[in-house]
Design a protein around this motif. Structure first.
Motif, mmCIF file in Angstrom:
data_model
loop_
_atom_site.group_PDB
_atom_site.id
_atom_site.type_symbol
_atom_site.label_atom_id
_atom_site.label_comp_id
_atom_site.label_asym_id
_atom_site.label_seq_id
_atom_site.Cartn_x
_atom_site.Cartn_y
_atom_site.Cartn_z
ATOM 1 N N PHE A 280 1.220 -1.020 0.002
ATOM 2 C CA PHE A 280 -0.076 0.314 0.019
ATOM 3 C C PHE A 280 0.712 1.463 0.292
ATOM 4 C CE2 PHE A 280 -2.245 -3.183 1.373
ATOM 5 C CZ PHE A 280 -3.601 -3.297 1.472
ATOM 6 N N THR A 281 0.524 2.306 -0.526
ATOM 7 C CA THR A 281 1.259 3.432 -0.546
ATOM 8 C C THR A 281 0.452 5.123 -0.022
ATOM 9 O OG1 THR A 281 1.575 2.859 -3.368
ATOM 10 C CG2 THR A 281 1.700 5.539 -2.703
ATOM 11 N N ALA A 282 0.896 4.964 1.082
ATOM 12 C CA ALA A 282 0.714 6.093 1.782
ATOM 13 C C ALA A 282 1.344 7.773 1.185
ATOM 14 C CB ALA A 282 1.270 5.773 3.246
ATOM 15 N N TYR B 280 -3.574 6.644 2.229
ATOM 16 C CA TYR B 280 -3.170 5.190 1.446
ATOM 17 C C TYR B 280 -3.890 4.337 0.594
ATOM 18 C CZ TYR B 280 -5.463 1.653 4.781
ATOM 19 O OH TYR B 280 -6.891 1.172 5.405
ATOM 20 N N CYS B 281 -3.766 3.858 -0.288
ATOM 21 C CA CYS B 281 -3.883 3.423 -1.725
ATOM 22 C C CYS B 281 -2.957 2.770 -1.755
ATOM 23 C CB CYS B 281 -3.538 4.852 -2.774
ATOM 24 S SG CYS B 281 -4.381 6.435 -2.094
ATOM 25 N N ARG B 282 -4.164 1.817 -3.175
ATOM 26 C CA ARG B 282 -3.309 0.746 -3.207
ATOM 27 C C ARG B 282 -2.690 0.563 -4.901
ATOM 28 N NH1 ARG B 282 -9.616 -2.034 -4.787
ATOM 29 N NH2 ARG B 282 -7.881 -3.166 -6.276
ATOM 30 N N PRO B 283 -1.998 0.489 -5.497
ATOM 31 C CA PRO B 283 -1.330 0.473 -6.338
ATOM 32 C C PRO B 283 -1.633 0.953 -7.822
ATOM 33 C CG PRO B 283 -1.027 -1.502 -5.527
ATOM 34 C CD PRO B 283 -1.223 -1.717 -4.701
ATOM 35 N N VAL B 284 -2.749 0.414 -7.451
ATOM 36 C CA VAL B 284 -4.056 0.579 -9.380
ATOM 37 C C VAL B 284 -4.203 1.673 -8.763
ATOM 38 C CG1 VAL B 284 -3.922 -1.755 -9.340
ATOM 39 C CG2 VAL B 284 -5.445 -0.676 -7.729
ATOM 40 N N CYS B 285 -3.872 2.769 -7.720
ATOM 41 C CA CYS B 285 -5.857 3.665 -7.405
ATOM 42 C C CYS B 285 -5.121 4.773 -8.418
ATOM 43 C CB CYS B 285 -5.524 4.501 -6.439
ATOM 44 S SG CYS B 285 -6.145 5.946 -5.623
ATOM 45 N N PRO B 286 -6.551 5.191 -9.638
ATOM 46 C CA PRO B 286 -6.466 6.074 -10.956
ATOM 47 C C PRO B 286 -6.405 7.543 -10.452
ATOM 48 C CG PRO B 286 -8.688 5.802 -9.718
ATOM 49 C CD PRO B 286 -7.869 4.861 -9.190
ATOM 50 N N VAL B 287 -5.784 8.052 -9.151
ATOM 51 C CA VAL B 287 -5.720 9.736 -8.770
ATOM 52 C C VAL B 287 -4.458 10.148 -9.385
ATOM 53 C CG1 VAL B 287 -7.183 9.178 -6.656
ATOM 54 C CG2 VAL B 287 -4.790 8.897 -6.276
ATOM 55 N N CYS C 105 -10.055 4.234 -4.513
ATOM 56 C CA CYS C 105 -9.623 2.679 -4.954
ATOM 57 C C CYS C 105 -9.930 2.273 -3.503
ATOM 58 C CB CYS C 105 -7.916 2.485 -4.755
ATOM 59 S SG CYS C 105 -7.624 3.515 -3.912
ATOM 60 N N ARG C 106 -10.223 2.540 -2.097
ATOM 61 C CA ARG C 106 -10.952 1.930 -1.568
ATOM 62 C C ARG C 106 -9.814 0.415 -1.002
ATOM 63 N NH1 ARG C 106 -16.139 0.092 -2.802
ATOM 64 N NH2 ARG C 106 -16.502 -1.165 -0.433
ATOM 65 N N PRO C 107 -8.856 0.795 -0.119
ATOM 66 C CA PRO C 107 -7.561 -0.112 0.375
ATOM 67 C C PRO C 107 -8.195 -1.728 0.448
ATOM 68 C CG PRO C 107 -6.908 1.505 0.663
ATOM 69 C CD PRO C 107 -8.446 1.758 -0.097
#
Length: 190
Positions: A23-25, A32-39, A67-69
């Motif tokens: 997870f990316t913070a 924090y997000c998933r690696p596939v987050c579209p932002v 992205c709802r981790p």
């Protein structure tokens, strides 16, 4: 944990193969997000990587609403209702319905007993009580085949509340008494 460079490359590519693996913070937003987050990608100098959502939250980050981790692969929410059923089956195997009711089991899982029954019907094809009874009968059948215990001892060791219920379960399933299923010469009569 994967290296910073591997995580960073996967994040920049939005590589779905890494979804749920880290997870990316983002320090500037405290999200924090998933690696596939579209932002829009944050600057690399502002990111930290964590192996789990719980680790990111423990560090003070909140989940991204985009992205709802919590729905990332390999987490309970991603597994959906199968996760609830799997937990219920594990509790039933541990004797939850020998000591309690389906209502108590459902409360322990955070759902209503009616919803739990629907989930079992969809994923297992039987009610929680039917699953528990089947497991008790299977346990009793193994004890009949492998021990010299009396019928009363087997009934209680298998999780039946009474010998009467033990006999009824065998009659329902096999159309015979438990003692008629015991190998000849094994066990004491009661």
């Amino acid at each position: 944990m994967l290296s910073f460079d591997v995580c960073n490359a996967a994040r920049l590519r939005r590589d779905a193969r890494y979804d749920g693996r880290f997870f990316t913070a983002v320090r500037t937003t405290r999200i924090y997000c998933r690696p596939v987050c579209p932002v829009k990608h944050p600057l690399t100098r502002n990111v930290t990587y964590y192996p789990t959502a719980a680790a990111a939250e423990a560090a003070g980050y909140r989940p991204c609403l985009r992205c709802r981790p919590e729905t990332a692969p390999f987490c309970p929410a991603w597994n959906g209702t199968r996760s609830t059923v799997a937990r219920a089956l594990k509790l039933i195997e541990g004797g939850a319905l020998e000591r309690g009711s389906v209502v108590a089991l459902a409360e322990r899982l955070g759902v209503t007993s009616r919803h739990l029954a629907r989930l079992f019907e969809r994923h297992v094809g039987a009610s929680p009580q039917q699953v528990a009874t089947t497991r008790r009968v299977q346990r009793a059948k193994r004890l009949l085949d492998t021990t010299s215990d009396t019928m009363t001892e087997i009934a209680f060791r298998a999780g039946f509340g009474s010998v009467r219920r033990f006999n009824a379960a065998f009659a329902d399933l096999y159309g015979r008494s438990p003692s008629s299923l015991r190998p000849k010469g094994r066990g004491r009569r009661n």
